[in-house]
Design a protein around this motif. Sequence first.
Motif, mmCIF file in Angstrom:
data_model
loop_
_atom_site.group_PDB
_atom_site.id
_atom_site.type_symbol
_atom_site.label_atom_id
_atom_site.label_comp_id
_atom_site.label_asym_id
_atom_site.label_seq_id
_atom_site.Cartn_x
_atom_site.Cartn_y
_atom_site.Cartn_z
ATOM 1 N N LEU A 111 0.727 -1.113 0.076
ATOM 2 C CA LEU A 111 0.122 -0.116 0.151
ATOM 3 C C LEU A 111 0.697 1.258 0.061
ATOM 4 C CD1 LEU A 111 -2.883 -1.108 2.441
ATOM 5 C CD2 LEU A 111 -2.890 -1.245 0.029
ATOM 6 N N GLU A 112 1.920 1.149 -0.805
ATOM 7 C CA GLU A 112 2.808 2.565 -0.736
ATOM 8 C C GLU A 112 2.287 3.509 -1.353
ATOM 9 O OE1 GLU A 112 5.564 1.382 -4.636
ATOM 10 O OE2 GLU A 112 6.385 0.999 -2.778
ATOM 11 N N SER A 113 2.597 5.021 -1.321
ATOM 12 C CA SER A 113 2.173 6.083 -2.243
ATOM 13 C C SER A 113 3.346 6.546 -2.600
ATOM 14 C CB SER A 113 1.252 6.725 -1.179
ATOM 15 O OG SER A 113 0.413 6.091 -0.587
ATOM 16 N N THR A 114 3.340 7.424 -3.713
ATOM 17 C CA THR A 114 4.525 8.188 -4.226
ATOM 18 C C THR A 114 4.069 9.248 -4.570
ATOM 19 O OG1 THR A 114 4.062 7.257 -6.542
ATOM 20 C CG2 THR A 114 5.643 6.094 -5.265
ATOM 21 N N ALA A 115 5.099 10.349 -4.680
ATOM 22 C CA ALA A 115 4.983 11.621 -5.315
ATOM 23 C C ALA A 115 6.348 11.944 -5.963
ATOM 24 C CB ALA A 115 4.578 12.681 -3.884
ATOM 25 N N THR A 116 6.557 13.178 -6.273
ATOM 26 C CA THR A 116 7.623 13.604 -6.964
ATOM 27 C C THR A 116 8.582 14.751 -5.891
ATOM 28 O OG1 THR A 116 7.178 13.338 -9.069
ATOM 29 C CG2 THR A 116 8.907 14.960 -8.625
ATOM 30 N N PHE A 117 9.612 14.575 -5.563
ATOM 31 C CA PHE A 117 10.360 15.455 -4.848
ATOM 32 C C PHE A 117 11.628 16.041 -5.613
ATOM 33 C CE2 PHE A 117 13.517 16.920 -1.427
ATOM 34 C CZ PHE A 117 12.687 17.620 -0.838
ATOM 35 N N ARG A 118 11.888 17.172 -5.383
ATOM 36 C CA ARG A 118 12.945 17.965 -6.313
ATOM 37 C C ARG A 118 14.261 18.248 -5.281
ATOM 38 N NH1 ARG A 118 11.949 22.149 -11.145
ATOM 39 N NH2 ARG A 118 11.640 19.813 -11.922
ATOM 40 N N TYR A 119 15.305 17.608 -5.534
ATOM 41 C CA TYR A 119 16.425 18.154 -4.816
ATOM 42 C C TYR A 119 17.235 19.415 -5.622
ATOM 43 C CZ TYR A 119 16.773 14.191 -1.231
ATOM 44 O OH TYR A 119 16.467 13.443 -0.200
ATOM 45 N N LEU A 120 17.654 20.263 -4.851
ATOM 46 C CA LEU A 120 18.254 21.318 -5.395
ATOM 47 C C LEU A 120 19.770 21.413 -4.839
ATOM 48 C CD1 LEU A 120 15.618 24.324 -4.254
ATOM 49 C CD2 LEU A 120 15.712 22.659 -6.508
ATOM 50 N N TYR A 121 20.729 21.452 -5.806
ATOM 51 C CA TYR A 121 21.982 21.810 -5.355
ATOM 52 C C TYR A 121 22.389 22.901 -4.654
ATOM 53 C CZ TYR A 121 27.165 21.740 -5.634
ATOM 54 O OH TYR A 121 28.468 21.863 -5.340
ATOM 55 N N GLN A 122 23.045 22.651 -3.470
ATOM 56 C CA GLN A 122 23.573 23.841 -2.613
ATOM 57 C C GLN A 122 24.952 23.571 -2.357
ATOM 58 O OE1 GLN A 122 21.008 22.701 0.782
ATOM 59 N NE2 GLN A 122 19.892 24.548 0.448
ATOM 60 N N PRO A 123 25.570 24.636 -3.063
ATOM 61 C CA PRO A 123 27.109 24.681 -3.028
ATOM 62 C C PRO A 123 27.732 25.177 -1.882
ATOM 63 C CG PRO A 123 26.497 26.419 -3.946
ATOM 64 C CD PRO A 123 25.411 25.804 -3.807
ATOM 65 N N PRO A 124 28.641 24.369 -1.350
ATOM 66 C CA PRO A 124 29.226 24.865 -0.024
ATOM 67 C C PRO A 124 29.524 26.472 -0.150
ATOM 68 C CG PRO A 124 30.761 23.649 -1.145
ATOM 69 C CD PRO A 124 29.577 23.480 -1.786
ATOM 70 N N SER A 125 29.906 27.136 1.073
ATOM 71 C CA SER A 125 30.218 28.387 1.138
ATOM 72 C C SER A 125 30.745 28.732 2.355
ATOM 73 C CB SER A 125 29.142 29.517 1.173
ATOM 74 O OG SER A 125 28.005 29.312 2.017
ATOM 75 N N LEU A 126 31.772 29.745 2.432
ATOM 76 C CA LEU A 126 32.198 30.240 3.586
ATOM 77 C C LEU A 126 31.450 31.521 4.103
ATOM 78 C CD1 LEU A 126 36.247 30.769 4.015
ATOM 79 C CD2 LEU A 126 34.285 32.149 5.354
ATOM 80 N N SER A 127 30.709 31.185 5.258
ATOM 81 C CA SER A 127 29.744 32.063 5.509
ATOM 82 C C SER A 127 30.429 33.446 6.414
ATOM 83 C CB SER A 127 28.813 31.503 6.570
ATOM 84 O OG SER A 127 27.624 32.388 7.234
ATOM 85 N N SER A 128 31.383 33.250 7.223
ATOM 86 C CA SER A 128 31.821 34.151 8.027
ATOM 87 C C SER A 128 33.225 33.728 8.766
ATOM 88 C CB SER A 128 30.964 34.780 9.091
ATOM 89 O OG SER A 128 30.819 33.641 10.114
ATOM 90 N N VAL A 129 34.002 34.783 8.929
ATOM 91 C CA VAL A 129 35.286 34.548 9.592
ATOM 92 C C VAL A 129 35.574 35.945 10.509
ATOM 93 C CG1 VAL A 129 37.925 34.996 9.347
ATOM 94 C CG2 VAL A 129 36.341 33.861 7.473
ATOM 95 N N SER A 130 35.578 35.484 11.687
ATOM 96 C CA SER A 130 35.759 36.652 12.795
ATOM 97 C C SER A 130 36.613 36.174 13.719
ATOM 98 C CB SER A 130 34.408 36.465 13.542
ATOM 99 O OG SER A 130 34.503 37.475 14.677
ATOM 100 N N PRO A 131 37.805 37.202 14.053
ATOM 101 C CA PRO A 131 37.944 38.526 13.281
ATOM 102 C C PRO A 131 38.461 38.354 11.763
ATOM 103 C CG PRO A 131 39.661 38.161 14.839
ATOM 104 C CD PRO A 131 38.907 36.891 15.221
ATOM 105 N N SER A 132 38.450 39.341 11.097
ATOM 106 C CA SER A 132 38.774 39.060 9.659
ATOM 107 C C SER A 132 40.253 39.653 9.583
ATOM 108 C CB SER A 132 37.661 39.936 8.916
ATOM 109 O OG SER A 132 37.678 41.242 9.268
ATOM 110 N N SER A 133 40.638 40.109 10.744
ATOM 111 C CA SER A 133 42.193 40.230 10.611
ATOM 112 C C SER A 133 42.887 40.206 11.972
ATOM 113 C CB SER A 133 42.154 42.042 10.419
ATOM 114 O OG SER A 133 41.721 42.678 11.209
ATOM 115 N N SER A 134 44.042 40.160 12.016
ATOM 116 C CA SER A 134 44.798 39.936 13.333
ATOM 117 C C SER A 134 46.264 40.162 13.184
ATOM 118 C CB SER A 134 44.488 38.404 13.546
ATOM 119 O OG SER A 134 45.364 37.650 12.698
#
Length: 372
Positions: A111-134
């Motif tokens: 009694l399985e049920s099916t539907a369509t799901f879409r995967y979206l590619y999410q590239p890795p990213s560097l969000s923040s650097v703290s502190p940004s100088s030293s």
Amino acid sequence: FSGYEPLSFTVSYYDDTRPAISSVSPSSGGHIGGATLFISLVRFPDVGFDPAKVSVTMEGGAGLFKATVNLVSLSPDGSRTTVSAVTPAYPLTESTVDVTLRVTPILQTNLESTATFRYLYQPPSLSSVSPSSSSSDGGTATTIDLLYFPIISSATVAVEFGSAQVPTSDISVISSTIIRTQIVVVTPPHPPGTVSLRVFPRTSGRLSSLSQSYVFFNSSLAQLSDPLPRWACVGVLGEVRILHMTGVPLHLTVSDIMFDLPGLSASPALSIKHSGGGVASVEFLVFPSVLVGSDGNIQVSVTVAGNPSPLSLTLRMVDCSFTPVLLSASPSQGVYTGGNLITVHVANVRSAQGITATFGEAGLGARVASAE
């Protein structure tokens, strides 16, 4: 019926006794997984609100992957079942892919049920650097936030400042999930200047590295550092701004600094909020009598004892007496699952009461954590 052409049409029959998926929300999500789905079904067998009795899978060209079922609930009239599940990660290197979402009662697999799901590619990213100088002397603990980065440990991640690689012993992984990774590294000694900070899994090498500019300052030469004041209000009596500096004398005093603002005959009142290790935060007042340039800015000159030349700072002067103005928001990006704490600076707001925040054209509401 003589003289009439016969009509034809197609009728599709379906088994109205079998379960079916009526909706999936959301219908798409990132390939790294971790998104919570709400799957609404009709005519689903009674599983007694037990998540262990329901299987949710995603199947596509890359294979079959099992989702984590968290919750099963039933509508008050018993006609609709809702299954909550967390999407698994799906191998994807670009663009999108549609997969088959399958919901199956464990004890009645027919009694399985099916539907369509879409995967979206999410590239890795560097969000923040703290502190940004030293300091170029090294030894500064620096926090690096990454999004959608492979799950790592201190032994499997590499961090480089320019040509200097950080030893494994100076890397601490605070947390590492498929959505967010946070690491703390101790900066190595490096000649003064702007370098590329690179982070990458050791297994894949530098070609897969994420990078961001990082500044090493001369510990014996005073410099301005972020976050810098970018604006001030005109028409107010003595507005306080905080200037962050590096490379200042170890025991900095007010007599070691002089501010020159156009239109003022003397340096404004100063207050050193923090000083030590060549780093200082200095409060100064911007008076309404300063001369504003034709571009709406003022140029602030800062002289520090021992520095060969003054430092320069540009402040944008904003009329804070009329319409509210959004001046800055930091950080300017965050994970799609929400929960990011954002600091927003606004002008011309008389009271912090009743402030709301929305995102995007859809006006998605955000919770205001605090306002002052």
